[in-house]
Enzyme design. Structure first.
Site, mmCIF file in Angstrom:
data_model
loop_
_atom_site.group_PDB
_atom_site.id
_atom_site.type_symbol
_atom_site.label_atom_id
_atom_site.label_comp_id
_atom_site.label_asym_id
_atom_site.label_seq_id
_atom_site.Cartn_x
_atom_site.Cartn_y
_atom_site.Cartn_z
ATOM 1 N N GLU A 60 53.169 31.212 1.428
ATOM 2 C CA GLU A 60 54.025 32.318 1.603
ATOM 3 C C GLU A 60 53.632 33.940 0.756
ATOM 4 O OE1 GLU A 60 57.554 30.821 -0.016
ATOM 5 O OE2 GLU A 60 57.631 28.782 1.598
ATOM 6 N N HIS A 68 62.432 31.212 3.521
ATOM 7 C CA HIS A 68 62.718 30.679 2.300
ATOM 8 C C HIS A 68 63.525 30.966 1.729
ATOM 9 C CE1 HIS A 68 60.272 28.087 -1.229
ATOM 10 N NE2 HIS A 68 61.288 27.365 -0.892
#
Length: 644
Positions: free
Chosen positions: A504, A527
């Protein structure tokens, strides 16, 4: 509170040899400048009020910084106030609620040393006296200006005969007191420094708990971030064994402002960084940090922890702790806390929303409309009622999702490696394979342990029904992305909602790259399962609450790596916290030391886990200094703290 620097609570200086303490009032004894507050009262509702209040504050700051003379500052402010004697009770009531926190904590010191403490202020006796005497200051030790009133009670000036109404008035008062012995001055303004400059004080402490004036700080012999800090510096009796202003808190990844406020209200030295830090950056940043707050993107590795010599506690402002090397934290006596419940509802609502969007094929229809298309067909569009929801993981989020899903008419099946009690009509599956075979919708809610890497890969997708809806709102490494892409492209998975990814971006400025981009009927979210205002406020309150309980009281309830102990509040004792390797005989050795020094134990608590033991002992305040050193020297001691 305390880190590894420990001192006992009683003054090491005999009373007869202690200095005299000269303390300012405005922005020192209280958090505010009283005349600023009086202006807010007297000018409320007046057309010119807001502008006059701003002018009063500006004049106050200029006077305190030494930019204009005190007499000029006082004359200008009183002219703007337009105050009345009848407004003083309201001012006093307001000031009672604005006494500096560290002064309130140390009322015992003020009372016990009242014969050596003087309040010397350019403020006014009418409102100063009731405030300071409430904390034990002697009335005869208060020196301040007095108001002059007209026949109607309006405040029109000050007594010009009072030396404190003139420039360098504080020095004249101290000179007239003719104190024999050392004199320490505590204050936030230039007029406090003038006492030291005149040679009438041995030390000037710039007090910065409420306001920091650079021009005053640069003149100081020492900086006192709080009264606790001043008392610690002089080894005097105090309410805190170690000043919180000396304890550094580092908060990363843009944690909610409420968390920052909670630490600052307690007086900690707080540093905030919006971004995550890589390993080398964190090693540099963590050297003097006692409390670390992170979210999911900062990895707290063994290498980082080896450089964290002062670290006492870590707060994960999220559910998971797989980004933290818990074994190393435990070995080094660092307690770790997380937020296992605070964002549960937010994740559940996102899951329900995505399930409905995906099973109705809303995303491709919406994308088509943005291009001008119009597809009103019901093809590949279904209700959730009657569908079988399979939950992989039946913890806090899984159980709540189970309840909400049942309320929507879904049949719920779950699988968890731990035996869990089913809520409502949910049915437990004997194996993961059994769940995959029956579910129309599969939602992952497992933890981030390493063993779960690629828990879902080609085999698991092959066991699912054709056209299944698949969600991963748990951990990115649990799903093998190439296998997921293959299942979507083959139509095995009719729709997917993915909130977490193996890799990420560290910041919002980095590009997100993934093979999942541009696939049909796939919802990708960055997220944000727990990223609602409500959840972040909850986490911002919950995690600092646990950290503060540990730092202030020694309680470890809710820790993910320490033996859990919920301790009573510390009253009338000193609390000794001993963290050690879990080997036999430690408690016996500790109690032998207490017995040898005839120390009365008020309470004792012990709990262990596989790696460490945690002993908390509340003892009478009177004991020899050698006791602390002997307790710290016991073999297998990891960390020792002293609270009082």
């Amino acid at each position: 509170m305390t880190t590894t620097e420990l001192t006992l609570g009683q003054s090491a200086v005999p009373a007869a040899e202690q200095p005299y303490y000269i303390i300012d009032f405005d922005s020192t004894f209280t958090k505010v400048e009283a005349l600023d507050i009086l202006g807010g009262i007297s000018l409320a509702g007046r057309p010119e009020g807001e502008d006059a209040i701003h002018q009063i504050k500006t004049i106050t700051d200029r006077g305190m910084a030494g930019e204009i003379s005190f007499t000029e500052s006082l004359n200008l402010r009183l002219g703007l106030l337009k105050a009345h004697r009848d407004q003083l009770p309201a001012l006093i009531e307001s000031l009672m609620g604005k006494i500096s926190d560290s002064f309130q904590r140390n009322k015992e010191f003020l009372t016990e040393n009242a014969d050596r403490i003087y309040i010397v202020s350019n403020g006014f006796r009418e409102f100063i006296l009731p405030i300071v005497t409430s904390l034990g200051i002697q009335e005869g030790h208060v020196f301040a200006n007095t108001f002059v009133y007209d026949e109607n009670g309006a405040i029109i000036g000050f007594d010009p005969e009072n030396p404190l109404s003139a420039n360098d008035g504080k020095s004249k008062v101290i000179r007239d007191l003719n104190l024999s012995g050392e004199v320490y001055v505590i204050g936030d303004g230039y007029t406090d420094y003038e006492i030291r400059a005149s040679g009438l004080a041995n030390r000037f402490y710039a007090f910065t708990e409420n306001v920091l004036r650079p021009s005053v700080v640069e003149k100081a012999d020492h900086v006192a971030h709080s009264l606790d800090d001043f008392l610690y510096h002089n080894n005097l009796s105090r309410s805190q064994s170690y000043p919180k202003s000396r304890i550094k808190v580092l908060l990363l990844e843009n944690v909610h402002p409420v968390a920052v406020q909670l630490f600052e209200l307690e007086g900690f030295n707080v540093e905030i960084r919006k971004e995550a830090l890589d390993e080398d950056e964190l090693i540099e940043a963590i050297r003097d940090v006692s409390i670390l707050g992170i979210r999911s993107k900062t990895n707290l590795t063994a290498r980082v922890l080896e450089n964290a010599n002062k670290l006492m506690a870590v707060g994960a402002f999220c559910i998971g702790t797989n980004q933290i090397d818990l074994d190393t934290c435990t070995q080094k006596g660092i307690a770790v806390f997380n937020a296992p419940y605070s964002n549960t509802r937010s994740v559940v609502e996102l899951a329900i929303g995505e399930i409905i969007m995906l099973i109705r094929s809303i995303v491709p229809k919406s994308n088509l409309m943005h291009k001008g298309g119009w597809d009103k067909s019901a093809k590949n569009s279904f209700e959730v009622r009657g569908k079988k929801l399979g939950l992989v993981g039946y913890g806090n989020i899984g159980t709540q999702l189970s309840v909400v899903a049942e309320a929507l008419g879904m049949e719920v099946y779950f699988y968890d490696i731990v035996d869990k009690l089913a809520l409502g009509n949910a049915r437990k599956c004997k194996s993961l394979d059994d769940l995959l075979a029956v579910a129309d919708i599969i939602s992952l809610h497992t933890d981030g342990r390493k063993e779960n890497k690629n828990l879902f890969s080609y085999r698991e997708f092959s066991l699912m029904k054709n056209g299944v809806i698949f969600l991963n709102l748990s951990r990115g490494h649990i799903v093998d992305i190439p296998a997921l892409v293959d299942a979507i492209e083959r139509g095995k998975i009719a729709g997917a909602g993915i909130d977490v990814f193996p890799l990420e971006p560290k910041t919002n400025n980095e590009e997100f790259t993934s093979a999942l981009r541009k696939l049909p009927n796939v919802i990708l979210t960055p997220h944000i399962g727990g990223s609602t205002e409500e959840a972040q406020v909850n986490i911002g309150n919950f995690v600092p609450g646990k950290l503060l309980e540990y730092i202030n009281n020694g309680s470890t309830y809710g820790s993910v790596n320490f033996p859990e102990l919920q301790l009573p509040m510390l009253k009338g004792s000193h609390r000794l916290l001993h963290i050690h390797a879990n080997v036999p005989g430690i408690l016996a050795k500790m109690n032998a030391i207490f017995a040898n020094y005839h120390i009365n134990i008020h309470g004792q608590y012990l709990k262990t886990n596989e790696q460490i033991g945690y002993v908390i002992t509340d003892v009478a305040k009177e004991y020899a200094h050698e006791v602390v050193e002997e307790l710290r020297s016991i073999d297998n001691t990891i960390k020792f703290r002293l609270l009082y």
